[in-house]
Design a protein around this motif. Structure first.
Motif, PDB file in Angstrom:
ATOM      1  N   ALA A  84       0.841  -1.205   0.000  1.00 23.58           N
ATOM      2  CA  ALA A  84       0.000   0.000   0.000  1.00 23.58           C
ATOM      3  C   ALA A  84       0.870   1.247   0.000  1.00 23.58           C
ATOM      4  O   ALA A  84       0.578   2.237  -0.694  1.00 23.58           O
ATOM      5  CB  ALA A  84      -0.922  -0.009   1.211  1.00 23.58           C
ATOM      6  N   GLN A  85       1.954   1.213   0.761  1.00 24.69           N
ATOM      7  CA  GLN A  85       2.861   2.364   0.820  1.00 24.69           C
ATOM      8  C   GLN A  85       3.516   2.612  -0.537  1.00 24.69           C
ATOM      9  O   GLN A  85       3.588   3.750  -1.001  1.00 24.69           O
ATOM     10  CB  GLN A  85       3.923   2.123   1.896  1.00 24.69           C
ATOM     11  N   HIS A  86       4.009   1.560  -1.169  1.00 22.61           N
ATOM     12  CA  HIS A  86       4.642   1.695  -2.484  1.00 22.61           C
ATOM     13  C   HIS A  86       3.647   2.234  -3.512  1.00 22.61           C
ATOM     14  O   HIS A  86       3.958   3.154  -4.276  1.00 22.61           O
ATOM     15  CB  HIS A  86       5.179   0.337  -2.954  1.00 22.61           C
ATOM     16  N   PHE A  87       2.452   1.655  -3.542  1.00 20.46           N
ATOM     17  CA  PHE A  87       1.465   2.023  -4.559  1.00 20.46           C
ATOM     18  C   PHE A  87       1.095   3.500  -4.475  1.00 20.46           C
ATOM     19  O   PHE A  87       1.179   4.235  -5.468  1.00 20.46           O
ATOM     20  CB  PHE A  87       0.206   1.158  -4.406  1.00 20.46           C
ATOM     21  N   ILE A  88       0.686   3.957  -3.297  1.00 28.91           N
ATOM     22  CA  ILE A  88       0.178   5.328  -3.191  1.00 28.91           C
ATOM     23  C   ILE A  88       1.303   6.352  -3.248  1.00 28.91           C
ATOM     24  O   ILE A  88       1.121   7.462  -3.765  1.00 28.91           O
ATOM     25  CB  ILE A  88      -0.685   5.495  -1.920  1.00 28.91           C
ATOM     26  N   ALA A  89       2.514   5.989  -2.750  1.00 26.67           N
ATOM     27  CA  ALA A  89       3.642   6.921  -2.840  1.00 26.67           C
ATOM     28  C   ALA A  89       4.027   7.151  -4.292  1.00 26.67           C
ATOM     29  O   ALA A  89       4.288   8.287  -4.710  1.00 26.67           O
ATOM     30  CB  ALA A  89       4.840   6.382  -2.058  1.00 26.67           C
ATOM     31  N   THR A  90       4.074   6.088  -5.076  1.00 26.92           N
ATOM     32  CA  THR A  90       4.438   6.234  -6.486  1.00 26.92           C
ATOM     33  C   THR A  90       3.353   6.969  -7.254  1.00 26.92           C
ATOM     34  O   THR A  90       3.647   7.751  -8.163  1.00 26.92           O
ATOM     35  CB  THR A  90       4.705   4.855  -7.117  1.00 26.92           C
ATOM     36  N   ALA A  91       2.097   6.747  -6.895  1.00 24.80           N
ATOM     37  CA  ALA A  91       1.009   7.506  -7.516  1.00 24.80           C
ATOM     38  C   ALA A  91       1.156   8.996  -7.213  1.00 24.80           C
ATOM     39  O   ALA A  91       0.927   9.846  -8.085  1.00 24.80           O
ATOM     40  CB  ALA A  91      -0.339   6.992  -7.016  1.00 24.80           C
ATOM     41  N   ALA A  92       1.562   9.322  -5.980  1.00 32.10           N
ATOM     42  CA  ALA A  92       1.754  10.726  -5.593  1.00 32.10           C
ATOM     43  C   ALA A  92       2.919  11.350  -6.343  1.00 32.10           C
ATOM     44  O   ALA A  92       2.848  12.506  -6.784  1.00 32.10           O
ATOM     45  CB  ALA A  92       1.981  10.829  -4.080  1.00 32.10           C
ATOM     46  N   ILE A  93       4.015  10.606  -6.501  1.00 32.94           N
ATOM     47  CA  ILE A  93       5.156  11.115  -7.255  1.00 32.94           C
ATOM     48  C   ILE A  93       4.752  11.381  -8.699  1.00 32.94           C
ATOM     49  O   ILE A  93       5.085  12.416  -9.279  1.00 32.94           O
ATOM     50  CB  ILE A  93       6.329  10.119  -7.214  1.00 32.94           C
ATOM     51  N   THR A  94       4.012  10.447  -9.292  1.00 33.77           N
ATOM     52  CA  THR A  94       3.578  10.600 -10.677  1.00 33.77           C
ATOM     53  C   THR A  94       2.652  11.799 -10.831  1.00 33.77           C
ATOM     54  O   THR A  94       2.747  12.549 -11.802  1.00 33.77           O
ATOM     55  CB  THR A  94       2.865   9.323 -11.151  1.00 33.77           C
ATOM     56  N   ALA A  95       1.762  11.986  -9.866  1.00 30.69           N
ATOM     57  CA  ALA A  95       0.830  13.115  -9.934  1.00 30.69           C
ATOM     58  C   ALA A  95       1.537  14.452  -9.775  1.00 30.69           C
ATOM     59  O   ALA A  95       1.126  15.456 -10.363  1.00 30.69           O
ATOM     60  CB  ALA A  95      -0.252  12.963  -8.861  1.00 30.69           C
ATOM     61  N   SER A  96       2.629  14.484  -8.985  1.00 34.14           N
ATOM     62  CA  SER A  96       3.323  15.754  -8.753  1.00 34.14           C
ATOM     63  C   SER A  96       4.513  15.953  -9.677  1.00 34.14           C
ATOM     64  O   SER A  96       4.953  17.075  -9.886  1.00 34.14           O
ATOM     65  CB  SER A  96       3.808  15.841  -7.301  1.00 34.14           C
ATOM     66  N   ALA A  97       5.055  14.881 -10.238  1.00 32.62           N
ATOM     67  CA  ALA A  97       6.215  15.012 -11.143  1.00 32.62           C
ATOM     68  C   ALA A  97       5.889  14.317 -12.453  1.00 32.62           C
ATOM     69  O   ALA A  97       5.221  14.868 -13.301  1.00 32.62           O
ATOM     70  CB  ALA A  97       7.460  14.412 -10.485  1.00 32.62           C
ATOM     71  N   ASN A  98       6.360  13.108 -12.650  1.00 31.45           N
ATOM     72  CA  ASN A  98       6.004  12.342 -13.842  1.00 31.45           C
ATOM     73  C   ASN A  98       6.275  10.863 -13.628  1.00 31.45           C
ATOM     74  O   ASN A  98       7.047  10.466 -12.770  1.00 31.45           O
ATOM     75  CB  ASN A  98       6.731  12.857 -15.086  1.00 31.45           C
ATOM     76  N   GLY A  99       5.593  10.049 -14.430  1.00 33.95           N
ATOM     77  CA  GLY A  99       5.649   8.611 -14.253  1.00 33.95           C
ATOM     78  C   GLY A  99       7.000   8.011 -14.523  1.00 33.95           C
ATOM     79  O   GLY A  99       7.403   7.038 -13.881  1.00 33.95           O
ATOM     80  N   GLN A 100       7.709   8.553 -15.495  1.00 37.03           N
ATOM     81  CA  GLN A 100       9.017   8.010 -15.836  1.00 37.03           C
ATOM     82  C   GLN A 100       9.978   8.135 -14.662  1.00 37.03           C
ATOM     83  O   GLN A 100      10.733   7.213 -14.331  1.00 37.03           O
ATOM     84  CB  GLN A 100       9.569   8.762 -17.048  1.00 37.03           C
ATOM     85  N   LEU A 101       9.934   9.275 -13.995  1.00 35.94           N
ATOM     86  CA  LEU A 101      10.761   9.495 -12.817  1.00 35.94           C
ATOM     87  C   LEU A 101      10.362   8.529 -11.708  1.00 35.94           C
ATOM     88  O   LEU A 101      11.218   7.938 -11.041  1.00 35.94           O
ATOM     89  CB  LEU A 101      10.608  10.939 -12.339  1.00 35.94           C
ATOM     90  N   ALA A 102       9.060   8.335 -11.510  1.00 33.44           N
ATOM     91  CA  ALA A 102       8.588   7.443 -10.458  1.00 33.44           C
ATOM     92  C   ALA A 102       9.046   6.012 -10.688  1.00 33.44           C
ATOM     93  O   ALA A 102       9.483   5.323  -9.764  1.00 33.44           O
ATOM     94  CB  ALA A 102       7.055   7.498 -10.379  1.00 33.44           C
ATOM     95  N   GLN A 103       8.955   5.540 -11.939  1.00 37.62           N
ATOM     96  CA  GLN A 103       9.364   4.175 -12.238  1.00 37.62           C
ATOM     97  C   GLN A 103      10.860   3.995 -12.028  1.00 37.62           C
ATOM     98  O   GLN A 103      11.311   2.973 -11.493  1.00 37.62           O
ATOM     99  CB  GLN A 103       8.992   3.816 -13.678  1.00 37.62           C
ATOM    100  N   MET A 104      11.643   4.967 -12.458  1.00 40.08           N
ATOM    101  CA  MET A 104      13.088   4.864 -12.297  1.00 40.08           C
ATOM    102  C   MET A 104      13.463   4.841 -10.820  1.00 40.08           C
ATOM    103  O   MET A 104      14.338   4.083 -10.396  1.00 40.08           O
ATOM    104  CB  MET A 104      13.785   6.028 -13.005  1.00 40.08           C
TER     105      MET A 104
END
Length: 422
Positions: free
Chosen positions: A299-319
């Motif tokens: 749950a922590q990984h999922f929502i944290a990465t969603a927050a990063i993607t929403a505030s920055a971008n998905g490519q950065l979050a995946q990396m």
């Protein structure tokens, strides 16, 4: 000792006086740059592409980015107008960058706008440019004094972490007649800091005092039976249902961000402290961990990465997710494809929530009708995890190997099969 203390006090007083003079002289009723430029959709797409270009570089690799005069103006105006009605005009002359900046101020007695003009140049062939000229309104200040004041403001404000995050990887900036060339070198440590900062640093356009999503979140927690695990779906469903009721096509993306940031603050940041005191009665409601597939970390990984993607971008979050797992293989709990699957699903979720007004509205509707967390997160529990660096290399060699890429493709396929992302 008294003399030293007196000198320190004099220094602080001088700094405060200089800062006050700078602000007073920079404020006026006439903008130095006209605030008439309206960014077209194509301009916004281009600006985002420029700002996200650096996230394509692998950690510990050196890369360069070339920006034209038009690119600089586009990216700078996009950034400024995320926070207030502002404008900047950047020109390149004699290997120096000249910035003329105008920002709209809240209602006050001094004036409507703040106007700043400054130049940056590579003095004495330095790798990084420094401040060579600075004007606050019509007042010309010594460049070293202005640089000192600016550095002190950054050092003692919430801008410090963001400034370090943005500038630390930069190794050199070369200014030529028609472009600038940035050489940067991101490292793993910077990525970890970026992940933590972006995941916990979502900006809210809704005041905490009136954030309806915090109230809904608190209500869910109060009603939850503590004998049972709290599913992440139990938080996401009612908050997105509220977002669907509140939103218009024009506001759907921002409302979705608020849902994601509110839940991430609770799950990853401060728990009950993320909720304002007037909403939450801490004597009757206790901190409840949130789960996916009986695991808090998913749950922590999922929502944290969603927050990063929403505030920055998905490519950065995946990396960031991939680099964290490689780091864990060396010194932590080991490389986990299970955690990586949660990261990738969270990225896809964040992208779907903010990709377009249509996508944002559709996700709101879909999430308000979910029956289980399997609707937005595929089961990853059969994937390998807890692999040390030696075991990871033995089984997968590297992240560029065929077997590693096939495992990643399998994760992507599982996520793509979920109707909510189609």
């Amino acid at each position: 000792m008294k003399t030293l203390l007196r000198l320190i006090l004099y220094g602080l007083a001088a700094l405060l006086l200089a800062s006050a003079v700078l602000v007073f002289c920079a404020v006026g009723d006439t903008p130095d740059v006209a605030l008439k430029w309206i960014m077209k959709p194509a301009d916004i797409v281009r600006a985002k592409k420029i700002l996200h270009e650096g996230s394509k570089t692998k950690p510990d690799a050196i890369a360069t980015l070339e920006l034209s005069h038009a690119d600089l103006n586009l990216a700078a105006n996009y950034l400024l107008n995320r926070y207030s009605k502002s404008a900047v005009h950047i020109s390149i002359k004699e290997n120096k960058l000249k910035f003329i900046v105008t920002a709209t101020l809240p209602e006050n007695r001094l004036g409507k706008y703040i106007n700043i003009t400054f130049r940056l140049g590579n003095e004495d062939n330095a790798a990084l440019p420094s401040l060579t000229k600075f004007k606050a309104g019509k007042l010309l200040l010594p460049s070293k004094l202005a640089a000192f004041i600016i550095n002190q403001v950054i050092e003692h404000s919430s801008l410090k972490d963001y400034f370090i995050l943005a500038t630390h990887p930069i190794q050199a900036i070369n200014i030529s007649d028609d472009k600038i060339t940035i050489t940067y070198h991101p490292n793993r440590e910077a990525l970890v800091k970026a992940r933590n900062l972006l995941a916990h640093g979502g900006e809210s356009t809704i005041s905490n005092a009136v954030n309806p999503y915090q109230q809904t979140l608190a209500d869910v927690i109060k009603r939850h039976d503590p004998k049972w695990r709290l599913s992440l779906a139990e938080l996401l469903k009612p908050l997105f249902a509220l977002a669907y009721q509140r939103s218009t096509p024009e506001t759907a993306i921002e409302e979705n961000k608020q849902v994601i940031f509110t839940i991430n603050d609770y799950v990853n940041k401060e728990g009950m402290l993320a909720l304002p005191g007037h909403i939450l009665d801490t004597t009757t409601v206790r901190r409840t961990s949130t789960f996916l597939y009986k695991r808090i970390d998913l749950a922590q990984h999922f929502i944290a990465t969603a927050a990063i993607t929403a505030s920055a971008n998905g490519q950065l979050a995946q990396m960031m997710g991939e680099e964290k797992e490689l780091s864990d293989a060396k010194t932590g709990s080991g490389f986990s494809f299970i955690d990586l699957a949660a990261d990738k699903a969270g990225t896809r979720f964040g992208e779907t929530a903010t990709q377009s007004p249509e996508s944002a509205r559709q996700l709101q509707k879909s999430m308000s009708e979910i029956t289980h967390y399997r609707d937005f997160m595929p089961d990853p529990t059969d994937l390998p995890e807890h692999m040390s660096e030696a075991e990871f290399k033995k089984r997968y060699s590297s992240i560029n190997s065929g077997i590693y890429k096939r495992t990643i493709k399998d994760i992507d396929t599982r996520i793509a099969k979920l109707p909510i992302y189609n």
